[in-house]
Write an enzyme that holds these catalytic residues in place. Structure first.
Site, PDB file in Angstrom:
ATOM      1  N   HIS A   7       0.865  -1.211   0.092  1.00 21.72           N
ATOM      2  CA  HIS A   7       0.084   0.187   0.007  1.00 21.72           C
ATOM      3  C   HIS A   7       0.860   1.309  -0.201  1.00 21.72           C
ATOM      4  O   HIS A   7       2.034   1.145   0.369  1.00 21.72           O
ATOM      5  CB  HIS A   7      -1.002   0.054   1.191  1.00 21.72           C
ATOM      6  CG  HIS A   7      -0.292   0.027   2.625  1.00 21.72           C
ATOM      7  ND1 HIS A   7       0.015  -1.192   3.227  1.00 21.72           N
ATOM      8  CD2 HIS A   7       0.219   1.083   3.360  1.00 21.72           C
ATOM      9  CE1 HIS A   7       0.518  -0.873   4.347  1.00 21.72           C
ATOM     10  NE2 HIS A   7       0.703   0.646   4.452  1.00 21.72           N
ATOM     11  N   HIS A  79       4.193   7.070   3.683  1.00 17.81           N
ATOM     12  CA  HIS A  79       5.068   6.034   3.635  1.00 17.81           C
ATOM     13  C   HIS A  79       4.398   5.037   2.531  1.00 17.81           C
ATOM     14  O   HIS A  79       3.423   4.935   2.096  1.00 17.81           O
ATOM     15  CB  HIS A  79       5.226   5.158   4.833  1.00 17.81           C
ATOM     16  CG  HIS A  79       4.095   4.276   5.438  1.00 17.81           C
ATOM     17  ND1 HIS A  79       3.139   4.958   6.394  1.00 17.81           N
ATOM     18  CD2 HIS A  79       3.630   3.154   5.182  1.00 17.81           C
ATOM     19  CE1 HIS A  79       2.050   4.213   6.699  1.00 17.81           C
ATOM     20  NE2 HIS A  79       2.274   3.133   6.008  1.00 17.81           N
ATOM     21  N   GLU A 130       7.579   0.970   5.010  1.00 18.98           N
ATOM     22  CA  GLU A 130       7.016  -0.024   5.932  1.00 18.98           C
ATOM     23  C   GLU A 130       7.388  -1.370   5.259  1.00 18.98           C
ATOM     24  O   GLU A 130       7.045  -1.576   4.119  1.00 18.98           O
ATOM     25  CB  GLU A 130       5.526   0.261   6.261  1.00 18.98           C
ATOM     26  CG  GLU A 130       5.097  -0.801   7.113  1.00 18.98           C
ATOM     27  CD  GLU A 130       3.356  -0.654   7.288  1.00 18.98           C
ATOM     28  OE1 GLU A 130       2.751   0.109   6.475  1.00 18.98           O
ATOM     29  OE2 GLU A 130       2.861  -1.215   8.208  1.00 18.98           O
TER      30      GLU A 130
END
Ligand code: CO
Length: 136
Positions: A7, A79, A130
C-alpha cells in the site's frame, strides 16, 4: 528481498473528509476505519485493483504523524509498504547492511494483523518504508 507493493499511505488531517473524497469524486471502495492504538493512528484502507491506499490520521496526542501534518497541513504521502516473506530475515539483513529500523527495532502488529517494521527515510532516499510480512 521485497515483493509486491502492499500500500501507499497518505496522512490526512481529517479522515472523514478524506474518505468522502475517495468514495465520492474518485469513486473508490473505502473500508472501515480502524484505530491502531499502539501506532497512534486511525487508518482506513481503500482497495484498488493492483494495490491499496491507506489513509492515516492521528490517534491520541502522541501520534507520530502529528509532526508530519504540522509540516504538511493538507496531508501528503507518508510511507510506502512493501511485502516481505519473513520479517525477521528482513530485519537481520537490513541491520547487517546498516539500515536504521525505527522504534525499538522489533516488529509490531500492523493494520492487517501481520508483523511490520518501519525503515528510516534517511537510508532510502527520503522515503519512509514499511515492510509487512505477508505469507505467500
Ligand atoms: Co502502512
Amino acid at each position: 528481498m521485497i515483493g509486491s507493493l502492499n500500500h501507499i499511505a497518505i496522512a490526512v488531517p481529517n479522515l472523514v473528509e478524506a474518505m468522502a473524497k475517495y468514495s465520492g469524486p474518485l469513486g473508490a471502495k473505502v473500508g472501515i476505519p480502524q484505530d491502531l492504538v499502539e501506532h497512534g493512528v486511525t487508518v482506513v484502507f481503500i482497495n484498488l485493483p493492483n494495490t491499496k491506499i491507506e489513509l492515516i490520521s492521528p490517534h491520541g496526542d502522541n501520534s507520530p504523524i502529528l509532526s508530519f501534518l504540522k509540516k504538511n497541513p493538507n496531508g501528503g504521502i507518508h510511507h510506502i509498504c512493501y511485502e516481505v516473506d519473513c520479517i525477521n530475515d528482513a530485519i537481520s539483513k537490513l541491520t547487517k547492511d546498516g539500515a536504521t529500523i525505527l522504534g525499538d527495532g522489533l516488529p509490531k502488529i500492523g493494520a492487517h494483523g501481520n508483523p511490520v517494521i518501519f525503515l528510516h527515510p534517511k537510508d532510502f532516499n527520503g522515503t519512509l518504508i514499511e515492510l509487512e510480512e505477508v505469507k505467500g
